[in-house]
Structures are given as structure tokens and as C-alpha cells.
Design a protein around this motif. Structure first.
Motif, PDB file in Angstrom:
ATOM      1  N   LEU A  35      17.075  -6.733   1.576  1.00 43.02           N
ATOM      2  CA  LEU A  35      17.400  -7.317   0.271  1.00 43.02           C
ATOM      3  C   LEU A  35      17.143  -6.309  -0.844  1.00 43.02           C
ATOM      4  O   LEU A  35      17.924  -6.191  -1.787  1.00 43.02           O
ATOM      5  N   TRP A  36      16.035  -5.569  -0.729  1.00 46.60           N
ATOM      6  CA  TRP A  36      15.649  -4.628  -1.782  1.00 46.60           C
ATOM      7  C   TRP A  36      16.424  -3.317  -1.720  1.00 46.60           C
ATOM      8  O   TRP A  36      16.798  -2.768  -2.748  1.00 46.60           O
ATOM      9  N   LEU A  37      16.635  -2.811  -0.500  1.00 46.86           N
ATOM     10  CA  LEU A  37      17.172  -1.455  -0.328  1.00 46.86           C
ATOM     11  C   LEU A  37      18.575  -1.405   0.259  1.00 46.86           C
ATOM     12  O   LEU A  37      19.158  -0.322   0.362  1.00 46.86           O
ATOM     13  N   SER A  61      17.953   4.569   3.104  1.00 46.81           N
ATOM     14  CA  SER A  61      16.642   4.261   2.528  1.00 46.81           C
ATOM     15  C   SER A  61      15.970   3.095   3.248  1.00 46.81           C
ATOM     16  O   SER A  61      14.740   3.047   3.371  1.00 46.81           O
ATOM     17  N   HIS A  62      16.759   2.158   3.732  1.00 49.24           N
ATOM     18  CA  HIS A  62      16.227   1.008   4.464  1.00 49.24           C
ATOM     19  C   HIS A  62      15.525   1.470   5.736  1.00 49.24           C
ATOM     20  O   HIS A  62      14.394   1.047   6.051  1.00 49.24           O
ATOM     21  N   LEU A 119      13.352  -8.475   3.975  1.00 47.94           N
ATOM     22  CA  LEU A 119      13.101  -8.210   2.553  1.00 47.94           C
ATOM     23  C   LEU A 119      13.534  -6.789   2.181  1.00 47.94           C
ATOM     24  O   LEU A 119      14.085  -6.564   1.097  1.00 47.94           O
ATOM     25  N   LEU A 120      13.275  -5.834   3.077  1.00 52.41           N
ATOM     26  CA  LEU A 120      13.704  -4.459   2.818  1.00 52.41           C
ATOM     27  C   LEU A 120      15.226  -4.366   2.716  1.00 52.41           C
ATOM     28  O   LEU A 120      15.757  -3.590   1.920  1.00 52.41           O
ATOM     29  N   ALA A 147      12.296   3.502   5.004  1.00 55.80           N
ATOM     30  CA  ALA A 147      11.188   2.613   4.642  1.00 55.80           C
ATOM     31  C   ALA A 147      10.568   1.980   5.882  1.00 55.80           C
ATOM     32  O   ALA A 147       9.337   1.845   5.974  1.00 55.80           O
TER      33      ALA A 147
END
Length: 260
Positions: free
Chosen positions: A122-124, A129-130, A119-120, A133
């Protein structure tokens, strides 16, 4: 003076014993692989691992990947340390906040971090940044919960003294609460340092073109066991050095608080 000499001799004996044990273990591994008892595909000779470490540093290959991994770790770890300590303080100091939010924090803590990584992505995306996080998620909850525990262990007598001297809220936090909670907080910082570095490596192994994790994936995909163990050794040394820095920081901060 004699007690100091005795402690020094004891430390030296422990250190020598640890070195002897390490050399003995490495010697046994060297013998097992050289004798063919254990295949070189599964375990590498320590001498070969040392040669690979030398190659990685001599040809400069390691420095780019090392810088990427340390950047990801440092950013995620520092963010989690600040946010974790701040969250712990707020939840304890604001009435009823901990009771209200603890179930949510516990639920978030229970979520396997591995399941969130897609999901990270997909988002980042798969950039810096991935990884930051991922490191943050690996560290934040440990620091936050240990901060809460440490603050709750503050002696009531110390808080009463602060009230008697009419200390402000900020003075009470800085002079009483944080010094009391410091040992517990630093325990979580040490644990999180190791897990955060693992988080950075894991993120790189899943989705990255750079970093030590990506280098490790390349080595294992080519069945280069010696190079894989060399990278693991480098990561282990880095982790030990980071924890040593945190230990030094703890001594200086705690001593400063105690002296004040």
C-alpha cells in the motif's frame, strides 16, 4: 608439515563423504520417482531437475529474473547491514540508549514480517522499493541485535589499553570495538544473507511480475514440479555462494584488523 598433511587428508575425506551422501540421496529420490513410489507431481527426478536448469540457462529465461532478484536482495541487504551495525554501535556507545530503545526494537522484531507486506504494498507499491523494504526487514534486526551482543563482549582490558594510549573515540571503535565484535557481526551477516534472499523471493511471490519468486509461482501454478525444484536449486546455490563470499570477506577483514 605432517599436521598440515593430516588436516588436508581430513578435509578431503569429509568432502568425499559429503559428495557420496549427496549422490546417494539423489539416487534414492530418482529411484522413488521412477518406480512410482512417489508421484512426480510431488517430487521430481534429479535428472529432470538438471534438464530444467539447463533449459532455463540455455534459453536465457533465467537471467532477467535472476538479475531482478539479486538487485532487490543486494540493495536491501547492504542497507540493512549498514543500518544494523550503525544502530548497534549507537545503542551501545550512547549512554542509556540501549535501555531506552530495546523494548521498541524487541516489539518491532516480534511483529510477523508477513503481516507487514500488504501494508508495504500500500505504501510503496509493488516495484523495486517494495522488495528492498522486505529484504531490509528480514535482515536488519538480526544484524542490529548481534552487533549489540558483539560489542558488549569487548574485553574491558582492551578498552583500558586504548584509554592508556589516549586513543580517540573513533580509534577505539575501529581498532578495538569493531574487531572484537566482528565474529558475532559476521555470524548475523551470514544468517541474514539467507533470510534476506528468502525475503526477496517471498515479496516476488506475493506481488511481482519478475524475479525468481514470480518464476517459482508460475511453475507451481502449472504443477511443473521439475521447474519448481530447478528454481529452488538455483536459489540454494546462490545462497551458498553469497555465504561463501561473506566468509571470505570475514577472513580478510578480521586478518587485516588482527595484523593492524
Amino acid at each position: 608439515m605432517s599436521n598440515q598433511n593430516h588436516r588436508n587428508r581430513y578435509r578431503w575425506r569429509i568432502l568425499i563423504g559429503q559428495i557420496v551422501l549427496l549422490i546417494a540421496c539423489l539416487g534414492i529420490i530418482e529411484y522413488l520417482v521412477r518406480a512410482g513410489i512417489v508421484g512426480s507431481l510431488y517430487l521430481s527426478k534429479p535428472t529432470q531437475v538438471i534438464e530444467e536448469i539447463y533449459k532455463l540457462f540455455s534459453n536465457g529465461e533465467i537471467f532477467h529474473h535472476l538479475a531482478i532478484t539479486l538487485k532487490e536482495f543486494a540493495a536491501g541487504y547492504l542497507l540493512s547491514a549498514f543500518a544494523g551495525v550503525a544502530t548497534g554501535l549507537l545503542l551501545v556507545l550512547i549512554p542509556h540508549a540501549e535501555v531506552f530503545f530495546r523494548p521498541f526494537l524487541s516489539a518491532l522484531l516480534a511483529i510477523p514480517k508477513v503481516t507487514i507486506i500488504p501494508l508495504l504494498m500500500l505504501w510503496l507499491g509493488i516495484g523495486l522499493s517494495h522488495k528492498i523494504a522486505i529484504v531490509f526487514l528480514f535482515c536488519f534486526f538480526t544484524i542490529a541485535f548481534n552487533t549489540i551482543t558483539g560489542i558488549k563482549q569487548t574485553a574491558e582490558a582492551h578498552l583500558k589499553v586504548a584509554r592508556v594510549f589516549e586513543a580517540s573515540k573513533l580509534q577505539t571503535i575501529m581498532k578495538v570495538i569493531l574487531p572484537s565484535a566482528a565474529p558475532t557481526i559476521f555470524v548475523s551477516l551470514r544468517v541474514s544473507a539467507a533470510t534476506g534472499l528468502v525475503g526477496a523471493l517471498f515479496g516476488e511471490m506475493v506481488a511481482s511480475k519478475d524475479g525468481l519468486g514470480n518464476l517459482l509461482v508460475q511453475a507451481t501454478s502449472l504443477y511443473d514440479t521439475a521447474k519448481a525444484f530447478a528454481i529452488i536449486t538455483i536459489v540454494t546455490v546462490i545462497s551458498v555462494l553469497i555465504i561463501a563470499v561473506i566468509d571470505l570477506l570475514e577472513k580478510r577483514i578480521v586478518l587485516k584488523w588482527k595484523s593492524s
